[in-house]
Design a protein around this motif. Structure first.
Motif, PDB file in Angstrom:
ATOM      1  N   LEU A 209      41.009  36.660  35.564  1.00 49.69           N
ATOM      2  CA  LEU A 209      41.832  35.931  36.525  1.00 49.69           C
ATOM      3  C   LEU A 209      42.830  35.073  35.751  1.00 49.69           C
ATOM      4  O   LEU A 209      42.684  34.865  34.549  1.00 49.69           O
ATOM      5  CB  LEU A 209      40.965  35.033  37.409  1.00 49.69           C
ATOM      6  N   ALA A 258      34.206  48.979  43.901  1.00 48.02           N
ATOM      7  CA  ALA A 258      34.389  47.952  44.926  1.00 48.02           C
ATOM      8  C   ALA A 258      33.204  46.996  44.944  1.00 48.02           C
ATOM      9  O   ALA A 258      33.363  45.777  45.041  1.00 48.02           O
ATOM     10  CB  ALA A 258      34.564  48.625  46.298  1.00 48.02           C
ATOM     11  N   VAL A 261      33.159  44.558  41.817  1.00 48.40           N
ATOM     12  CA  VAL A 261      34.180  43.515  41.922  1.00 48.40           C
ATOM     13  C   VAL A 261      33.799  42.515  43.015  1.00 48.40           C
ATOM     14  O   VAL A 261      33.951  41.297  42.851  1.00 48.40           O
ATOM     15  CB  VAL A 261      35.556  44.143  42.193  1.00 48.40           C
ATOM     16  N   LEU A 262      33.273  43.027  44.121  1.00 50.07           N
ATOM     17  CA  LEU A 262      32.859  42.142  45.215  1.00 50.07           C
ATOM     18  C   LEU A 262      31.777  41.165  44.758  1.00 50.07           C
ATOM     19  O   LEU A 262      31.853  39.959  45.028  1.00 50.07           O
ATOM     20  CB  LEU A 262      32.366  42.989  46.391  1.00 50.07           C
ATOM     21  N   LEU A 265      33.342  38.533  42.315  1.00 52.34           N
ATOM     22  CA  LEU A 265      34.246  37.571  42.964  1.00 52.34           C
ATOM     23  C   LEU A 265      33.478  36.627  43.880  1.00 52.34           C
ATOM     24  O   LEU A 265      33.756  35.424  43.934  1.00 52.34           O
ATOM     25  CB  LEU A 265      35.322  38.309  43.770  1.00 52.34           C
ATOM     26  N   ARG A 266      32.517  37.162  44.624  1.00 55.49           N
ATOM     27  CA  ARG A 266      31.761  36.331  45.552  1.00 55.49           C
ATOM     28  C   ARG A 266      31.010  35.239  44.796  1.00 55.49           C
ATOM     29  O   ARG A 266      31.079  34.057  45.155  1.00 55.49           O
ATOM     30  CB  ARG A 266      30.798  37.202  46.363  1.00 55.49           C
ATOM     31  N   VAL A 269      33.526  32.624  43.162  1.00 56.62           N
ATOM     32  CA  VAL A 269      34.152  31.713  44.124  1.00 56.62           C
ATOM     33  C   VAL A 269      33.127  30.742  44.706  1.00 56.62           C
ATOM     34  O   VAL A 269      33.450  29.593  45.015  1.00 56.62           O
ATOM     35  CB  VAL A 269      34.859  32.541  45.225  1.00 56.62           C
ATOM     36  N   LEU A 275      38.878  29.206  42.426  1.00 57.34           N
ATOM     37  CA  LEU A 275      39.211  30.535  41.904  1.00 57.34           C
ATOM     38  C   LEU A 275      39.807  31.454  42.968  1.00 57.34           C
ATOM     39  O   LEU A 275      40.457  32.442  42.631  1.00 57.34           O
ATOM     40  CB  LEU A 275      37.979  31.188  41.267  1.00 57.34           C
ATOM     41  N   THR A 276      39.597  31.152  44.242  1.00 61.83           N
ATOM     42  CA  THR A 276      40.223  31.986  45.289  1.00 61.83           C
ATOM     43  C   THR A 276      41.734  32.060  45.109  1.00 61.83           C
ATOM     44  O   THR A 276      42.342  33.074  45.447  1.00 61.83           O
ATOM     45  CB  THR A 276      39.970  31.436  46.713  1.00 61.83           C
ATOM     46  N   GLU A 277      42.318  30.980  44.599  1.00 65.04           N
ATOM     47  CA  GLU A 277      43.775  30.931  44.458  1.00 65.04           C
ATOM     48  C   GLU A 277      44.262  31.561  43.162  1.00 65.04           C
ATOM     49  O   GLU A 277      45.474  31.639  42.929  1.00 65.04           O
ATOM     50  CB  GLU A 277      44.251  29.473  44.508  1.00 65.04           C
ATOM     51  N   TYR A 278      43.356  31.982  42.303  1.00 58.38           N
ATOM     52  CA  TYR A 278      43.759  32.552  41.013  1.00 58.38           C
ATOM     53  C   TYR A 278      44.227  33.995  41.208  1.00 58.38           C
ATOM     54  O   TYR A 278      43.739  34.713  42.078  1.00 58.38           O
ATOM     55  CB  TYR A 278      42.591  32.528  40.028  1.00 58.38           C
ATOM     56  N   GLU A 279      45.151  34.391  40.352  1.00 56.09           N
ATOM     57  CA  GLU A 279      45.591  35.783  40.352  1.00 56.09           C
ATOM     58  C   GLU A 279      44.501  36.673  39.746  1.00 56.09           C
ATOM     59  O   GLU A 279      43.875  36.298  38.751  1.00 56.09           O
ATOM     60  CB  GLU A 279      46.881  35.910  39.531  1.00 56.09           C
ATOM     61  N   LEU A 280      44.277  37.831  40.352  1.00 56.00           N
ATOM     62  CA  LEU A 280      43.383  38.827  39.755  1.00 56.00           C
ATOM     63  C   LEU A 280      44.241  39.708  38.862  1.00 56.00           C
ATOM     64  O   LEU A 280      45.038  40.512  39.334  1.00 56.00           O
ATOM     65  CB  LEU A 280      42.699  39.661  40.839  1.00 56.00           C
TER      66      LEU A 280
END
Lengths: 356, 356
Positions: A209, A258, A261-262, A265-266, A269, A275-280
């Motif tokens: 990220l 999928a 990654v899910l 990320l879950r 965050v 981290l939701t606002e970070y670029e992947l």
């Protein structure tokens, strides 16, 4: 001598041997493209000290102790900063269940005399305000540091070249293709086919990220945690990158899925909501070279004169790079294995059953 | 004549005009790189019929009715299959709350006389066994089809070239750069700067997954649903791809974010659990050209003789491509706007406040 594999371990062995006056060739058609490219670079002898792995833990501790000097010497020799950072690691549990599970491990680590200290939630958030308010508790391992494996590989490559190492961009299909009196197999998962050693691939998916606005991430420690039963780690880099890892899958493909990654990320965050606002920026999968007892294979191959292994580092390739390089170099130069290598000899497993 | 923008709408306008004997140049330095590249390609006049948008709904229905003929003619003219599929759409609600919210909309759509039929959970799963057992209910919209927008753009480009359209790989910074008696602005979000029209970007993040093993996805309908309040759609392609979309964000950047990907993956996997095993092939963000009333801007620009707009299609650019191309072409050839265009004239908004 020849080194098969230009990942962190192979390059460090080549560099150290060249420093001792040996003529070294490194064989790899895709240098730095294996596990080193995916690795997050945690140097975590404490947080990676698991039940029943005393000898591996001792090696991790020994190698981590060499890291400050190794990093400084490497930066000096190469002119490339490998991104070694010493802010330490916070280990956290999101829920009461997570904390209970993690707490068992921390108690074990404390019992070994390793530097890890429990922290109350308020003390955790004083150190890292970015942590979620839900986080129930944690601990600090101040000696668990980090390095950037991609910078490390770049630095090692320059240092090795400056020390006289020759790079041969060739894929080695059999050890007979290596024209050298001594050959070190540092080929990661590729070692299985080359040597018959019980090295199997363990897939790991990792995300990268980037903090918004071009600044550094909103936290400085490495954060390792359990989030609703899911283990995850977050490694912040000065340039704004955060590495999120890693799945542990008994598979040999390098597909990013999928579901992988899910899960990452879950959990990420949940521990650090910003981290939701970070670029992947990147999602990638690699293969760890694992062994039946999770410890590396370092030393002479039985019945194969002149062939040494330096592989099977599983989750610990980056932290174990300095000690592996030093001990392999000593073995080659003196002909005598250091006693520290005794638990990691490549002949310690029975021939059958095959693990790969 | 000149067309600014080589997305689906611009290319279709150019093709249709060239078929009528006009000499057409299309200006775009990056053809097909805008919203058309990101779009999923749902042709959903029914599922996209929202409260209070009667005139837009009528245009969606009209354009969807033209799609079978348009797709067949395009495939014939270009030799490229645009991936038009007619299996229809299932709309579903995961929880009782999701179902209650979606049910209000379905009742409204039924009340308009649109083809949508409620299905019990067992009937839903008879049609698509891949749906999660948790799904509480849904409906089928058999007339809501799909096309592959990337194939569509490729086909339109070939068809336009064969019809004599000339492509100019130039970025148009001002309409004075277009050397033509008639100019059609089909530049998506770029139309705002070129014309002053109230077109604003609405960011959408979209994922592309791929079924394991090289086969087709485990479901054939387009699936649109609400999963714990999160709207998501899943568009299966014959080649194994599944498009998962889309976030709706009032932002003008095209960064893929951790939070956006997390929301899409979570909702997708909740509706169709087997997607966890799918490869994550691509994550990309695009900008929809939106207008204050969500309806497109099609027709002559007031006070700008010879300039027409065909933009502002927001979420509906692909489904509206045939009717937009036909009506713009008729307007250019005859000089008279079709009455169907009356609700969509570019001069329908007050000059102030500015929306972009």
């Amino acid at each position: 001598m020849g080194v098969v594999g230009a990942g962190a371990v192979g390059l460090a062995v080549a560099w150290r041997c060249a420093q001792r006056g040996l003529r070294v060739s490194v064989y790899d058609d895709r240098p730095g493209s294996g596990a080193s490219h995916v690795a997050a670079g945690m140097l975590s002898p404490v947080a990676e000290a698991y039940f029943g792995e005393h000898k591996l833990t001792a090696l991790l501790v020994e190698s981590a102790a060499r890291w400050p000097g190794f990093a400084a010497e490497l930066a000096e020799a190469s002119g490339v900063d490998p991104g070694y950072r010493t802010e330490g690691t916070l280990v956290v549990g999101l829920t009461a269940d997570d904390l209970a599970e993690a707490g068992r491990l921390w108690s074990y680590q404390q019992g070994l005399g390793l530097p890890i200290t429990p922290l109350r939630p308020s003390a955790l958030r004083d150190r890292e305000p970015a942590l979620a308010t839900r986080v129930r508790g944690g601990a600090v391992a101040p000696g668990d540091h980090q390095v950037d494996p991609r910078r490390l590989v770049a630095a090692l490559r320059v240092a090795a070249e400056r020390a006289g190492v020759v790079f041969r961009p060739a894929r080695v299909g059999a050890l007979s293709e290596v024209d050298a009196a001594v050959t070190v197999v540092a080929a990661g998962c590729g070692a299985a086919a080359l040597t018959g050693l019980p090295v199997r691939p363990v897939k790991g998916q990792v995300l990268r990220l980037r903090a918004p606005g071009g600044g550094p991430p909103g936290f400085r420690h490495v954060i390792r945690g359990y989030a609703d039963g899911e283990p995850v780690y977050l490694v912040p880099r000065a340039g704004g990158e955060v590495v999120v890892g890693a799945t542990v899958e008994e598979r040999a493909d390098t597909e990013v899925t999928a579901g992988g990654v899910l899960r990452l990320l879950r959990a990420a965050v949940e521990l650090v909501p910003e981290l939701t606002e970070y670029e992947l920026v990147e999602a990638v999968a690699g293969l760890r070279p694992a062994t039946p007892d999770n410890a590396p294979l370092i030393g002479a191959l039985p019945g194969r004169p002149g062939v040494l292994a330096a592989t099977g580092h599983h989750r610990h390739g980056i932290v174990l790079t300095p000690v592996t390089a030093d001990l392999v170099t000593e073995l080659i130069v003196t002909g005598e294995p250091d006693p520290a290598l005794a638990p990691f000899t490549p002949d310690r497993f029975p021939k059958e059953p095959r693990w790969n």
